[in-house]
Design an enzyme around this catalytic site. Structure first.
Site, mmCIF file in Angstrom:
data_model
loop_
_atom_site.group_PDB
_atom_site.id
_atom_site.type_symbol
_atom_site.label_atom_id
_atom_site.label_comp_id
_atom_site.label_asym_id
_atom_site.label_seq_id
_atom_site.Cartn_x
_atom_site.Cartn_y
_atom_site.Cartn_z
ATOM 1 N N ASP A 218 40.391 50.402 33.555
ATOM 2 C CA ASP A 218 40.699 49.670 34.670
ATOM 3 C C ASP A 218 40.704 50.882 35.756
ATOM 4 O O ASP A 218 41.201 52.061 35.534
ATOM 5 C CB ASP A 218 41.893 48.859 34.796
ATOM 6 C CG ASP A 218 41.633 47.685 33.725
ATOM 7 O OD1 ASP A 218 40.310 47.359 33.678
ATOM 8 O OD2 ASP A 218 42.627 46.964 33.259
ATOM 9 N N ASP A 220 43.254 51.286 38.238
ATOM 10 C CA ASP A 220 44.444 51.380 38.596
ATOM 11 C C ASP A 220 45.417 51.884 37.553
ATOM 12 O O ASP A 220 46.731 51.843 37.638
ATOM 13 C CB ASP A 220 44.872 49.943 38.959
ATOM 14 C CG ASP A 220 44.946 48.923 37.948
ATOM 15 O OD1 ASP A 220 44.414 49.185 36.758
ATOM 16 O OD2 ASP A 220 45.326 47.546 38.325
ATOM 17 N N TRP A 280 41.192 36.181 35.294
ATOM 18 C CA TRP A 280 42.048 37.081 34.753
ATOM 19 C C TRP A 280 42.609 36.662 33.235
ATOM 20 O O TRP A 280 42.704 35.439 33.069
ATOM 21 C CB TRP A 280 43.287 37.234 35.417
ATOM 22 C CG TRP A 280 44.377 38.308 35.176
ATOM 23 C CD1 TRP A 280 44.274 39.610 35.226
ATOM 24 C CD2 TRP A 280 45.357 38.083 34.101
ATOM 25 N NE1 TRP A 280 45.327 40.284 34.554
ATOM 26 C CE2 TRP A 280 46.045 39.280 34.024
ATOM 27 C CE3 TRP A 280 45.909 36.749 33.552
ATOM 28 C CZ2 TRP A 280 46.982 39.443 33.084
ATOM 29 C CZ3 TRP A 280 46.931 36.891 32.734
ATOM 30 C CH2 TRP A 280 47.728 38.309 32.532
ATOM 31 N N GLU A 283 40.339 38.657 27.918
ATOM 32 C CA GLU A 283 39.116 39.126 27.379
ATOM 33 C C GLU A 283 39.363 40.327 26.548
ATOM 34 O O GLU A 283 38.816 40.613 25.463
ATOM 35 C CB GLU A 283 38.231 39.608 28.626
ATOM 36 C CG GLU A 283 38.482 40.875 29.283
ATOM 37 C CD GLU A 283 39.840 40.372 30.354
ATOM 38 O OE1 GLU A 283 40.270 41.493 30.846
ATOM 39 O OE2 GLU A 283 40.183 39.569 30.300
ATOM 40 N N ASP A 284 40.718 40.966 26.830
ATOM 41 C CA ASP A 284 40.998 42.156 25.907
ATOM 42 C C ASP A 284 41.497 41.716 24.619
ATOM 43 O O ASP A 284 41.192 42.180 23.488
ATOM 44 C CB ASP A 284 42.144 43.039 26.733
ATOM 45 C CG ASP A 284 43.227 42.188 27.230
ATOM 46 O OD1 ASP A 284 43.081 40.904 27.129
ATOM 47 O OD2 ASP A 284 44.235 42.814 27.794
ATOM 48 N N MET A 310 50.427 52.481 36.231
ATOM 49 C CA MET A 310 49.746 51.562 36.952
ATOM 50 C C MET A 310 49.838 51.540 38.291
ATOM 51 O O MET A 310 51.241 51.458 38.694
ATOM 52 C CB MET A 310 49.721 50.132 36.461
ATOM 53 C CG MET A 310 49.180 49.063 37.192
ATOM 54 S SD MET A 310 49.281 47.204 36.498
ATOM 55 C CE MET A 310 48.304 47.205 35.016
ATOM 56 N N HIS A 313 49.946 46.324 42.611
ATOM 57 C CA HIS A 313 49.269 45.673 43.703
ATOM 58 C C HIS A 313 49.207 44.209 43.326
ATOM 59 O O HIS A 313 49.698 43.726 42.204
ATOM 60 C CB HIS A 313 47.695 46.009 43.540
ATOM 61 C CG HIS A 313 47.097 45.862 42.179
ATOM 62 N ND1 HIS A 313 46.449 44.684 41.977
ATOM 63 C CD2 HIS A 313 47.007 46.627 41.063
ATOM 64 C CE1 HIS A 313 45.861 44.724 40.568
ATOM 65 N NE2 HIS A 313 46.279 45.676 40.184
ATOM 66 N N ARG A 315 47.561 40.536 42.653
ATOM 67 C CA ARG A 315 46.413 40.034 41.882
ATOM 68 C C ARG A 315 45.270 39.841 43.013
ATOM 69 O O ARG A 315 45.396 39.099 44.027
ATOM 70 C CB ARG A 315 46.635 38.885 41.093
ATOM 71 C CG ARG A 315 45.315 38.409 40.389
ATOM 72 C CD ARG A 315 45.775 37.606 39.235
ATOM 73 N NE ARG A 315 46.403 38.349 38.229
ATOM 74 C CZ ARG A 315 47.733 37.889 37.560
ATOM 75 N NH1 ARG A 315 47.954 36.567 37.634
ATOM 76 N NH2 ARG A 315 48.027 38.585 36.633
#
Length: 369
Positions: A218, A220, A280, A283-284, A310, A313, A315
């Site tokens: 990712d 971030d 969101w 998936e992981d 991280m 931020h 979403r």
């Protein structure tokens, strides 16, 4: 008419020769002429020998010099070499380099990561002159152990990307891998599909180079320790295992998000990532199950090494929680063999070679209605 002493024999004109001492001076015309002829013959012979020797060894270089009007190149460049001779080129120089060490010597350990200042892409490029067009880097003094593609799923995160590049560029250099950075941007404003973009990154990176290690990250998430090596191992690796968001602890055993590493063979063994998670979440977890169902385990660094930070931020619009993803996850045991890299479909809209990265904008379709 009589001849007196030897000294007078040189001038009496009788032609008779007395002692040897007088013989040299009595015939000056004859002796000097013979010496000149002998010396001339020797000089001519030597000159001919030198010319023959030079033409046999340096003739091609001389001809090249005459044609170009300059100094001849070193013999290793233009001259033909016998079949059994060693030709020095880039590949043979690479073979002569030692392997990069398993433990890179320039690592410093814990890093202070802050996001209160932001550099421009031009400033970051000036700080990293060793990075070549497209975001490529290879050590000059040793042969890297792995060829690494760093793949980032992306949309509207330029602010985060600048922070990521600022910190990761020098970290990756110190880790002494050969790497390329690929930003895979989803075109349009449809629902975001992180995992499918990762599959696209794998496919596109292999078109650029024969990478054998793939870091899926990712944009971030920044490592807080450069000893957290961005490289592959005997099992898939979870590199963001101690995130500040979760108080530097693993939130649950099967958590496999943020930054993960797969060798090419490991990725193909699990058929990559699912293409069916829009929005969101989940998936992981699907990826973790693919790993375990294929008989592999997940390796993680020590928590002190695997600390990551991280960038905070909100979403993103188009990446909201999607309740349908749980339905996809519950069926993944039966769909994983056909849903993934083998079923990937997309089209490239734009490919840009930037100074610090390769950016590929793609159309990956829309979620089913």
């Amino acid at each position: 008419g009589r001849v007196g002493s030897g000294r007078g024999r040189a001038t009496d004109g009788t032609g008779r020769v007395g002692s040897g001492r007088g013989r040299e001076s009595a015939l000056p015309g004859v002796g000097a002429g013979m010496k000149r002829k002998v010396f001339a013959a020797l000089a001519l012979s030597s000159l001919l020998s030198c010319v023959l020797l030079y033409n046999s060894s340096a003739g091609p270089r001389l001809r090249h010099w005459r044609q170009t009007g300059g100094t001849p190149r070193p013999a290793a460049d233009p001259l033909p070499t016998p079949n059994n001779a060693t030709v020095v080129n880039e590949s043979s120089r690479a073979e002569q380099l030692p392997k990069c060490p398993v433990d890179p010597p320039e690592l410093v350990g814990p890093l202070r990561i802050t996001f209160d200042q932001e550099q421009s892409l031009e400033e970051i490029a000036e700080l990293n002159p060793y990075v070549t067009l497209g975001g490529r880097y290879k050590p000059k003094d040793c042969e890297p152990l792995q060829r690494i593609a760093v793949i980032i799923p992306f949309r509207n995160r330029d602010h985060h990307l600048r922070h990521w590049l600022y910190y990761l560029m020098p970290i990756l250099r110190r880790q002494q891998g050969e790497y390329g950075i690929f930003i895979i941007e989803q075109a349009g404003d449809s629902t975001f599909n992180r995992a499918k973009l990762l599959n696209v990154g794998f496919a596109e990176a292999l078109k650029e180079n024969s990478y054998d290690c793939f870091i899926f990250s990712d944009v971030d998430i920044i490592p807080e320790n450069d000893k957290n090596l961005y490289r592959c191992g005997g099992n898939p690796r979870h590199l963001a295992c101690a995130m500040d968001k979760f108080k530097y602890r693993l939130p649950y055993k099967g958590y496999f998000g943020g930054v993960v590493a797969f060798s090419k063979d490991q990725y193909l063994k699990i058929n990559g990532f699912s293409n069916n998670y829009w929005g969101w979440g989940t998936e992981d977890d699907d990826t973790y199950m693919r790993v375990t169902l294929n008989g592999m385990t997940v390796d993680r660094p020590d928590n002190n090494i695997g600390r990551t930070k991280m960038i905070r931020h909100e979403r993103d619009k188009g990446n909201e929680v999607n309740e349908k993803n749980y339905v996809v996850y519950n069926r993944m045991k039966y769909t994983r063999h056909r849903d993934g890299y083998k079923s990937l479909k997309y089209s490239v809209i734009k490919l840009e070679k930037r100074p610090l990265f390769t950016k590929i904008t793609v159309d990956i379709g829309k979620p089913p209605s």
